[in-house]
Write a protein that holds these residues in place. Structure first.
Motif, PDB file in Angstrom:
ATOM      1  N   LEU A  23      34.718  -3.296  34.682  1.00  0.00           N
ATOM      2  CA  LEU A  23      34.220  -1.587  34.794  1.00  0.00           C
ATOM      3  C   LEU A  23      33.143  -1.631  35.885  1.00  0.00           C
ATOM      4  O   LEU A  23      33.111  -0.493  36.492  1.00  0.00           O
ATOM      5  N   ASN A  24      31.898  -2.124  35.490  1.00  0.00           N
ATOM      6  CA  ASN A  24      30.609  -1.557  35.584  1.00  0.00           C
ATOM      7  C   ASN A  24      30.728  -1.556  37.568  1.00  0.00           C
ATOM      8  O   ASN A  24      29.658  -0.635  37.734  1.00  0.00           O
ATOM      9  N   LYS A  25      31.523  -3.302  38.090  1.00  0.00           N
ATOM     10  CA  LYS A  25      31.132  -3.371  39.521  1.00  0.00           C
ATOM     11  C   LYS A  25      32.311  -1.665  40.427  1.00  0.00           C
ATOM     12  O   LYS A  25      31.475  -1.653  40.969  1.00  0.00           O
ATOM     13  N   LEU A  26      33.014  -1.673  39.414  1.00  0.00           N
ATOM     14  CA  LEU A  26      34.286  -0.681  39.604  1.00  0.00           C
ATOM     15  C   LEU A  26      33.427   0.721  39.826  1.00  0.00           C
ATOM     16  O   LEU A  26      33.418   1.200  41.093  1.00  0.00           O
ATOM     17  N   VAL A  27      32.779   0.768  38.933  1.00  0.00           N
ATOM     18  CA  VAL A  27      31.325   1.862  38.782  1.00  0.00           C
ATOM     19  C   VAL A  27      30.347   2.606  39.401  1.00  0.00           C
ATOM     20  O   VAL A  27      30.452   3.278  40.656  1.00  0.00           O
ATOM     21  N   LEU A  28      30.521   0.593  39.938  1.00  0.00           N
ATOM     22  CA  LEU A  28      29.403   0.817  41.303  1.00  0.00           C
ATOM     23  C   LEU A  28      29.486   1.014  42.537  1.00  0.00           C
ATOM     24  O   LEU A  28      28.794   2.183  43.637  1.00  0.00           O
ATOM     25  N   LEU A  29      30.908   0.857  43.369  1.00  0.00           N
ATOM     26  CA  LEU A  29      31.356   0.916  44.016  1.00  0.00           C
ATOM     27  C   LEU A  29      31.809   2.107  44.573  1.00  0.00           C
ATOM     28  O   LEU A  29      32.038   2.515  45.577  1.00  0.00           O
ATOM     29  N   SER A  30      32.461   2.255  43.135  1.00  0.00           N
ATOM     30  CA  SER A  30      32.959   4.041  43.613  1.00  0.00           C
ATOM     31  C   SER A  30      31.769   5.627  43.750  1.00  0.00           C
ATOM     32  O   SER A  30      32.152   6.211  44.422  1.00  0.00           O
ATOM     33  N   SER A  31      30.977   4.658  42.725  1.00  0.00           N
ATOM     34  CA  SER A  31      29.857   5.465  43.123  1.00  0.00           C
ATOM     35  C   SER A  31      29.267   5.564  44.355  1.00  0.00           C
ATOM     36  O   SER A  31      28.717   6.546  44.879  1.00  0.00           O
ATOM     37  N   ALA A  32      28.892   4.650  45.074  1.00  0.00           N
ATOM     38  CA  ALA A  32      28.571   4.199  45.910  1.00  0.00           C
ATOM     39  C   ALA A  32      28.892   4.803  47.208  1.00  0.00           C
ATOM     40  O   ALA A  32      28.749   5.134  47.976  1.00  0.00           O
ATOM     41  N   ALA A  33      30.038   4.786  47.196  1.00  0.00           N
ATOM     42  CA  ALA A  33      31.604   5.182  48.016  1.00  0.00           C
ATOM     43  C   ALA A  33      31.191   6.654  47.793  1.00  0.00           C
ATOM     44  O   ALA A  33      31.167   7.515  48.767  1.00  0.00           O
ATOM     45  N   ILE A  34      31.288   7.131  46.432  1.00  0.00           N
ATOM     46  CA  ILE A  34      31.352   8.738  46.942  1.00  0.00           C
ATOM     47  C   ILE A  34      30.049   9.396  46.747  1.00  0.00           C
ATOM     48  O   ILE A  34      30.058  10.474  47.906  1.00  0.00           O
ATOM     49  N   PHE A  35      29.354   9.238  46.550  1.00  0.00           N
ATOM     50  CA  PHE A  35      27.332   9.668  46.905  1.00  0.00           C
ATOM     51  C   PHE A  35      27.011   8.888  47.929  1.00  0.00           C
ATOM     52  O   PHE A  35      27.103  10.203  48.853  1.00  0.00           O
ATOM     53  N   GLY A  36      27.188   8.166  48.858  1.00  0.00           N
ATOM     54  CA  GLY A  36      27.195   7.331  49.363  1.00  0.00           C
ATOM     55  C   GLY A  36      28.202   8.152  50.995  1.00  0.00           C
ATOM     56  O   GLY A  36      27.384   9.291  52.351  1.00  0.00           O
ATOM     57  N   SER A  37      28.974   8.112  51.029  1.00  0.00           N
ATOM     58  CA  SER A  37      29.580   8.867  51.644  1.00  0.00           C
ATOM     59  C   SER A  37      29.878  10.277  51.790  1.00  0.00           C
ATOM     60  O   SER A  37      29.563  10.919  53.278  1.00  0.00           O
ATOM     61  N   SER A  38      29.734  10.947  50.528  1.00  0.00           N
ATOM     62  CA  SER A  38      29.568  12.861  50.921  1.00  0.00           C
ATOM     63  C   SER A  38      28.679  12.505  51.367  1.00  0.00           C
ATOM     64  O   SER A  38      28.194  13.646  52.727  1.00  0.00           O
ATOM     65  N   SER A  39      27.122  12.046  51.599  1.00  0.00           N
ATOM     66  CA  SER A  39      25.748  12.393  51.807  1.00  0.00           C
ATOM     67  C   SER A  39      26.049  12.217  53.631  1.00  0.00           C
ATOM     68  O   SER A  39      25.457  12.578  53.893  1.00  0.00           O
ATOM     69  N   THR A  56      21.527  -0.450  56.229  1.00  0.00           N
ATOM     70  CA  THR A  56      21.230  -1.376  55.187  1.00  0.00           C
ATOM     71  C   THR A  56      22.348  -1.167  53.602  1.00  0.00           C
ATOM     72  O   THR A  56      22.424  -2.075  53.178  1.00  0.00           O
ATOM     73  N   ALA A  57      21.584   0.139  53.260  1.00  0.00           N
ATOM     74  CA  ALA A  57      22.205   0.336  51.800  1.00  0.00           C
ATOM     75  C   ALA A  57      23.517   0.435  50.995  1.00  0.00           C
ATOM     76  O   ALA A  57      23.890   0.118  50.533  1.00  0.00           O
ATOM     77  N   LEU A  58      24.377   1.324  52.668  1.00  0.00           N
ATOM     78  CA  LEU A  58      25.106   1.413  52.308  1.00  0.00           C
ATOM     79  C   LEU A  58      26.092  -0.321  52.525  1.00  0.00           C
ATOM     80  O   LEU A  58      26.628  -0.267  51.850  1.00  0.00           O
ATOM     81  N   PHE A  59      26.222  -1.011  53.714  1.00  0.00           N
ATOM     82  CA  PHE A  59      26.044  -2.438  53.386  1.00  0.00           C
ATOM     83  C   PHE A  59      25.686  -3.238  52.063  1.00  0.00           C
ATOM     84  O   PHE A  59      26.844  -3.823  51.526  1.00  0.00           O
ATOM     85  N   GLN A  60      25.066  -2.904  51.821  1.00  0.00           N
ATOM     86  CA  GLN A  60      24.338  -3.746  50.797  1.00  0.00           C
ATOM     87  C   GLN A  60      25.162  -3.293  48.449  1.00  0.00           C
ATOM     88  O   GLN A  60      25.625  -4.161  48.598  1.00  0.00           O
ATOM     89  N   TYR A  61      25.109  -1.711  48.707  1.00  0.00           N
ATOM     90  CA  TYR A  61      26.254  -1.802  47.574  1.00  0.00           C
ATOM     91  C   TYR A  61      27.374  -1.709  47.753  1.00  0.00           C
ATOM     92  O   TYR A  61      27.942  -1.352  46.960  1.00  0.00           O
ATOM     93  N   THR A  62      28.122  -1.862  49.011  1.00  0.00           N
ATOM     94  CA  THR A  62      29.853  -1.497  49.370  1.00  0.00           C
ATOM     95  C   THR A  62      30.265  -2.973  50.017  1.00  0.00           C
ATOM     96  O   THR A  62      31.402  -3.166  50.036  1.00  0.00           O
ATOM     97  N   LYS A  63      29.285  -3.809  50.030  1.00  0.00           N
ATOM     98  CA  LYS A  63      30.282  -5.125  51.091  1.00  0.00           C
ATOM     99  C   LYS A  63      30.582  -6.285  49.757  1.00  0.00           C
ATOM    100  O   LYS A  63      29.671  -6.462  48.296  1.00  0.00           O
ATOM    101  N   PRO A  64      31.671  -6.446  50.660  1.00  0.00           N
ATOM    102  CA  PRO A  64      32.703  -7.604  49.009  1.00  0.00           C
ATOM    103  C   PRO A  64      31.141  -9.004  49.013  1.00  0.00           C
ATOM    104  O   PRO A  64      30.424  -9.051  49.661  1.00  0.00           O
ATOM    105  N   SER A  65      31.466  -9.017  47.719  1.00  0.00           N
ATOM    106  CA  SER A  65      31.211 -10.471  47.096  1.00  0.00           C
ATOM    107  C   SER A  65      30.821 -11.724  48.294  1.00  0.00           C
ATOM    108  O   SER A  65      30.157 -12.341  47.763  1.00  0.00           O
ATOM    109  N   SER A  66      31.891 -11.802  48.727  1.00  0.00           N
ATOM    110  CA  SER A  66      32.238 -13.094  49.814  1.00  0.00           C
ATOM    111  C   SER A  66      31.168 -12.918  50.688  1.00  0.00           C
ATOM    112  O   SER A  66      30.959 -14.314  50.845  1.00  0.00           O
ATOM    113  N   VAL A  67      30.932 -12.397  51.331  1.00  0.00           N
ATOM    114  CA  VAL A  67      29.706 -12.017  52.418  1.00  0.00           C
ATOM    115  C   VAL A  67      28.408 -11.861  52.055  1.00  0.00           C
ATOM    116  O   VAL A  67      27.262 -11.712  52.111  1.00  0.00           O
TER     117      VAL A  67
END
Length: 311
Positions: free
Chosen positions: A191-207, A251-262
């Motif tokens: 749930l936390n990772k979902l919230v983090l990814l969603s908020s980073a995508a929504i806030f980051g992409s809208s900005s 750097t910031a968007l990549f760090q917060y939205t990158k998959p754990s595999s990378v």
């Protein structure tokens, strides 16, 4: 290992080598001093010089304030950990630091969007600039940027209060940033990772979208200017802001939205240093070097200081 409400964590930091820690303490002390000094000078110059009492510098003032908050949230505790053997941090302190990082980061990206909108109005609608960018609108844009930062922080902080951590928890980072904190948890963090990814995508992409749209209109308008001198002058008012936007988002968007595999320890540390420590230091330097109004205002301030000292 027992799952408990952990009372403290261990921050592994950048290195365990004592000699390298001493060197890094010096390096980051210098960076922090430059960050504080540079941003405080920018704020003082903008506050005292009436030539800079315009919307563009009102936003720059608050960007400098955000950078001071961002760096102060991270660097002082980082410096202390370079000097002590027991690199522990209380759970409550860690959560507070994490929430302040989220607040500062969220506020900064929307402050940059507000600055992009200001440049759009100045270049694309110059005749209506004073009317559109009045004091109330500027205050609302800045207040909105801080409010979005607070919202971003609350959305991600509240779910963290229910996460379970093992009795001994190591955080593979130099601060309590959210991604490494989630990686160190023992309990389920879906749930936390979902919230983090969603908020980073929504806030980051809208900005980012707001900034991008502003620059599409700016570039379109500038290219229509007939004289090369006019185009250069128009672009020069945006160049400082554009450099900062690229440094932060890359750097910031990549760090917060990158998959754990990378994900990798070194890469994560380098990216975090770039957007949370180096960018706040570079912002006032970039604006001082590339903005003639700021350089002129600095000259006037230094001139007044010299005159007052001679008297």
């Amino acid at each position: 290992e027992n799952q408990t409400s952990a009372s403290e964590f261990v921050l592994l930091g950048l290195t365990s080598d004592p000699h390298l820690q001493s060197f890094l303490f010096f390096v980051f002390s210098v960076i922090y001093f430059i960050t504080l000094f540079g941003n405080m000078v920018i704020m003082i110059v903008i506050s005292t010089d009436t030539h800079l009492h315009s919307p563009m510098y009102f936003f720059l003032f608050h960007l400098a304030l955000t950078d001071i908050c961002y760096a102060t949230t991270i660097v002082p505790y980082m410096l202390v950990n370079f000097l002590v053997k027991q690199k522990t941090i209380e759970f409550s302190t860690c959560i507070i630091q994490m929430s302040l990082i989220l607040l500062s980061a969220g506020s900064e990206i929307f402050m940059l969007s507000a600055m992009a909108y200001d440049r759009y109005v100045a270049i694309c609608k110059p005749l209506h600039y004073q009317e559109v960018m009045n004091r109330l609108v500027c205050s609302q844009l800045v207040g909105g940027a801080w409010a979005m930062g607070v919202l971003h922080s609350i959305i991600n902080t509240l779910p963290m209060l229910n996460v379970q951590f093992c009795e001994y928890t190591e955080i593979k980072h130099f601060s309590c940033e959210l991604p490494p904190l989630l990686a160190a948890a023992c309990g389920g963090t879906f749930l936390n990772k979902l919230v983090l990814l969603s908020s980073a995508a929504i806030f980051g992409s809208s900005s980012f979208l707001l900034t991008l749209i502003s620059y599409i209109y700016i570039i379109s308008t500038v290219l229509k200017i007939q004289s090369a001198k006019g185009r250069h002058k128009a672009f020069s008012t945006c160049s400082s802001h554009l450099i900062i936007v690229v440094l932060l988002y890359a750097t910031a968007l990549f760090q917060y939205t990158k998959p754990s595999s990378v994900s990798s320890f070194v890469l994560d540390q380098l990216f975090s240093i770039q957007y949370s420590i180096l960018t706040p230091m570079l912002n006032p330097i970039i604006y001082s070097l590339k903005n003639n109004d700021v350089k002129t205002a600095l000259g006037r301030m230094l001139g007044k200081i010299q005159v007052s000292q001679s008297v």
